[in-house]
Design a protein around this motif. Structure first.
Motif, PDB file in Angstrom:
ATOM      1  N   GLY A 152       0.749  -1.268  -0.003  1.00  0.00           N
ATOM      2  CA  GLY A 152      -0.081   0.134   0.028  1.00  0.00           C
ATOM      3  C   GLY A 152       0.828   1.241  -0.052  1.00  0.00           C
ATOM      4  N   LEU A 168     -10.031  -0.935  -0.727  1.00  0.00           N
ATOM      5  CA  LEU A 168      -9.110  -0.142  -0.379  1.00  0.00           C
ATOM      6  C   LEU A 168      -9.411   1.185  -0.008  1.00  0.00           C
ATOM      7  N   ILE A 173      -5.071   3.909   3.389  1.00  0.00           N
ATOM      8  CA  ILE A 173      -3.980   3.487   2.572  1.00  0.00           C
ATOM      9  C   ILE A 173      -2.888   4.410   2.232  1.00  0.00           C
TER      10      ILE A 173
END
Length: 188
Positions: A152, A168, A173
């Motif tokens: 990430g 995500l 992230i």
């Protein structure tokens, strides 16, 4: 963007990794070390080969416990080079041991591997590659890029329309946070 989003979903091996691991942040020392060592061992091979050997890697490298791997000696190198369940490449085995020793030192300077990564974020891929080359062994551009995408810290793990990417975006992230903060090193 990632062609992995085309081939991975529904695949016996790639599917679970793509859907539940690839691009997800990792913070645990053993998990980060495992991902780095798997990426190093993938060099010149397919990711499918690595996924199929993953459990053997975990067993061979003591569940990627950094202190255990850092203490490996010649008998351990010989054991690893004789293990058909993993990639038997002396340079990759020696890199794993060296890199474990580096991670031990990162505990003093940054609180650990994750702290070191977080302290240097954000930066463009080329800058990451230079930093890894100064710090670790067997970490060329592709290895560093894939490692950082997989945890990430660099964009590109998934296409924007991929369901895994959409999941995500609901989490913190690192590359998305940096992009939202205006970091120019990641294209919008």
């Amino acid at each position: 963007m990632s062609g992995y989003c085309d081939i991975a979903p529904g695949h016996e091996w790639h599917g679970p990794y793509h859907d539940h691991e690839y691009g997800q942040p990792l913070t645990g020392e053993a998990e980060l070390f495992e991902r780095l060592i798997l990426e190093i061992n993938q060099a010149g091979l397919s990711w499918l080969t690595i996924l199929k050997k993953r459990e053997s890697f975990r067993a061979a490298y003591d569940q990627f416990e950094v202190d255990k791997v850092a203490a490996y000696g010649e008998a351990d190198v010989a054991r690893l080079l004789a293990d058909p369940g993993i990639i038997r490449n002396r340079l990759k085995v020696q890199a794993a041991i060296h890199n474990a020793q580096v991670i031990q030192r990162l505990r003093d300077s940054h609180g650990g591997f994750h702290g070191w990564i977080a302290a240097h974020h954000p930066r463009a891929k080329a800058d990451w590659v230079k930093l890894f080359a100064k710090t670790f062994r067997f970490t060329g551009g592709e290895i560093v890029g894939e490692f950082l995408m997989s945890i990430g810290y660099l964009p590109g793990a998934h296409r924007p329309d991929c369901p895994a990417h959409l999941r995500l975006t609901n989490h913190e992230i690192p590359w998305i946070t940096a992009q939202q903060a205006g970091f120019a090193g990641y294209a919008a």
